[in-house]
Design an enzyme around this catalytic site. Structure first.
Site, mmCIF file in Angstrom:
data_model
loop_
_atom_site.group_PDB
_atom_site.id
_atom_site.type_symbol
_atom_site.label_atom_id
_atom_site.label_comp_id
_atom_site.label_asym_id
_atom_site.label_seq_id
_atom_site.Cartn_x
_atom_site.Cartn_y
_atom_site.Cartn_z
ATOM 1 N N CYS A 138 2.823 -0.464 -2.743
ATOM 2 C CA CYS A 138 3.391 0.817 -2.339
ATOM 3 C C CYS A 138 3.722 1.712 -3.549
ATOM 4 O O CYS A 138 3.082 2.896 -3.748
ATOM 5 C CB CYS A 138 4.245 1.050 -1.232
ATOM 6 N N HIS A 250 9.262 6.448 -1.052
ATOM 7 C CA HIS A 250 9.704 5.841 -2.419
ATOM 8 C C HIS A 250 9.756 7.155 -3.287
ATOM 9 O O HIS A 250 8.625 7.958 -3.254
ATOM 10 C CB HIS A 250 8.690 4.969 -2.892
#
Length: 341
Positions: A138, A250
Site C-alpha cells: 500500500c 497512509h
C-alpha cells in the site's frame, strides 16, 4: 476481447474474490461495484470466517461461499485478498486452469517473472504476465504514483520517505486495538494489542517485523518494490515507516533529489497533469491533503510541494492515499480493467 484471449480474458468478465470478508476483500468488492468494467458473473469466497454471509452487489446479492480446490474453474480473473501462504497455495492451480490471478499479498511481488503493477505507473508490465500479477504494498503504490511523473520529467537521484501509516494497514486487528485503547484510561493502557507499544496517543516507528540491518519488512518492501516498478535497480531509497493512531489513510513525507532541477511551480504542474494524482497545495490557506479527508476516496493526493534552499535539485512534498482503496483494492481492480483491454 474474445474468450480465447490471454488466460481467458474477455468482457464481460467472470470474476472471483477470495478473502471477500476481510477489509481488503470488502473494498475489492466495493471497487468492483464502482468499476465501469462489464461483469458476466461474480463469486465471493472465504477461506475461514464469513462463509454464508450475503453481500449486496450491483442491485443483487451474492452469498460468500467457503473456498475449496477447483471452484475457480470457469473464471477469467481471481482477485486474492489473502495471506501470502494462501496465495502461494491457490494461485498456481488457478493459473493452470487459465485464470488470471491478481494477488494483493507479498507472495509474488519480488518474483522475477511476475509483474508488479500500478496502472498509472507501469501499465506496460501487464503484458508480460504469465498468469499472475502482483499488487504492490500500500505505501509503495502511493509513493510510485508520485515519483513516476518526476522520474519522467527530471530523473531521480535519491528518494527519502517517512510514512505515517494507519492501523488498518494490518487489518481489523489494528482497528480493534486502537478502539480498545481509546476506550480505556490512556494512563493505564499497556502493550498487548496488535502493536509492540500502545498506539492510542502514540507514534510507533515500526511497521511489521524487523529484518536485516535494523530495517523493518515494510521499509524493505518499499525500497525493493519501488525499484522494481520504476525499473531503477540502483536507485538509493531511504525509508522510515511509522504507525500512527489513524484508522484509514497512509501519509508520506517525501524528499527527492532530481537529476535536473525543478522549481515548485513546475513540479505542481507535473503533478496536476499526472494520472491518478489530485493536487491540493495552497500553503497560504493551509490547503493540503490529510488522511481524514482522503479516507474513502480513490486516488493519490499531493500537497506541501517545496524546494530546499540552496539545493535546486531537491524537492519535498506530502503524499496521502486511502491504504485500503488505492493502496490495495482499487489498484487491483484497475489492474483487472487494464488487463481486459
Amino acid at each position: 476481447m474474445s474468450r480465447a484471449g490471454c488466460f481467458g480474458m474477455k468482457t464481460p468478465l467472470r470474476v472471483g474474490v477470495l478473502g471477500a470478508t476481510g477489509l481488503v476483500g470488502r473494498n475489492m468488492i466495493a471497487s468492483l461495484e464502482r468499476s465501469d468494467c462489464r461483469l458476466e458473473s461474480v463469486h465471493f469466497w472465504a477461506t475461514e470466517k464469513g462463509a454464508g454471509e450475503v453481500i449486496p452487489f450491483r442491485g443483487g446479492a451474492s452469498v460468500v461461499e467457503r473456498w475449496s480446490d477447483g471452484v475457480e474453474a470457469g473464471l477469467d480473473v481471481l482477485l486474492l485478498a489473502t495471506k501470502p501462504e494462501v496465495s502461494r497455495a491457490v494461485a498456481p492451480a488457478a493459473v493452470a486452469r487459465g485464470v488470471l490471478v491478481i494477488d494483493n499479498s507479498r507472495a509474488y511481488r519480488m518474483a522475477p517473472d511476475v509483474p508488479l503493477v500500478v496502472p498509472e505507473v507501469n501499465p506496460e508490465a501487464i503484458k508480460s504476465h504469465s498468469g499472475i500479477i502482483a499488487n504492490p504494498n500500500c505505501s509503495t503504490i502511493q509513493l510510485v504514483v508520485a515519483l513516476k511523473p518526476l522520474q519522467r520529467a527530471a530523473g531521480l537521484e535519491r528518494v527519502i520517505v517517512s510514512t505515517y501509516q494507519a492501523v488498518s494497514g494490518i487489518g481489523r486487528e489494528g482497528i480493534r486495538t486502537l478502539a480498545a485503547e481509546e476506550s480505556e484510561d490512556p494512563g493505564r493502557v499497556s502493550a498487548g494489542g496488535a502493536f509492540p507499544y500502545p498506539i492510542h496517543r502514540n507514534v510507533i516507528p515500526q511497521c511489521d517485523a524487523f529484518v536485516e540491518d535494523g530495517w523493518t519488512r515494510e521499509e524493505w518492501k518499499m525500497q525493493v518494490e519501488t525499484r522494481k516498478i520504476l525499473e531503477e535497480d540502483a536507485l538509493p531509497i531511504g525509508v522510515t515507516c511509522v504507525r500512527v493512531p489513524v484508522v484509514a489513510g497512509h501519509s508520506e513525507a517525501v524528499t527527492v533529489d532530481l537529476k535536473s532541477p525543478l522549481n515548485p511551480e513546475e513540479a505542481r504542474r507535473i503533478f496536476a497533469a499526472a494520472p491518478g494524482i489530485f493536487l491540493q497545495d495552497d500553503p497560504p490557506h493551509s490547503i493540503y491533503p490529510t488522511a481524514r479527508d482522503v479516507a474513502g476516496r480513490d486516488g493519490v493526493f499531493i500537497g506541501r510541494v517545496r524546494r530546499e534552499a540552496g539545493r535546486p535539485g531537491t524537492l519535498h512534498f506530502w503524499v496521502v492515499a486511502d491504504n485500503l482503496l488505492k493502496g490495495a483494492a482499487t489498484n487491483a481492480v484497475q489492474i483487472m480493467e487494464a488487463a481486459a483491454q
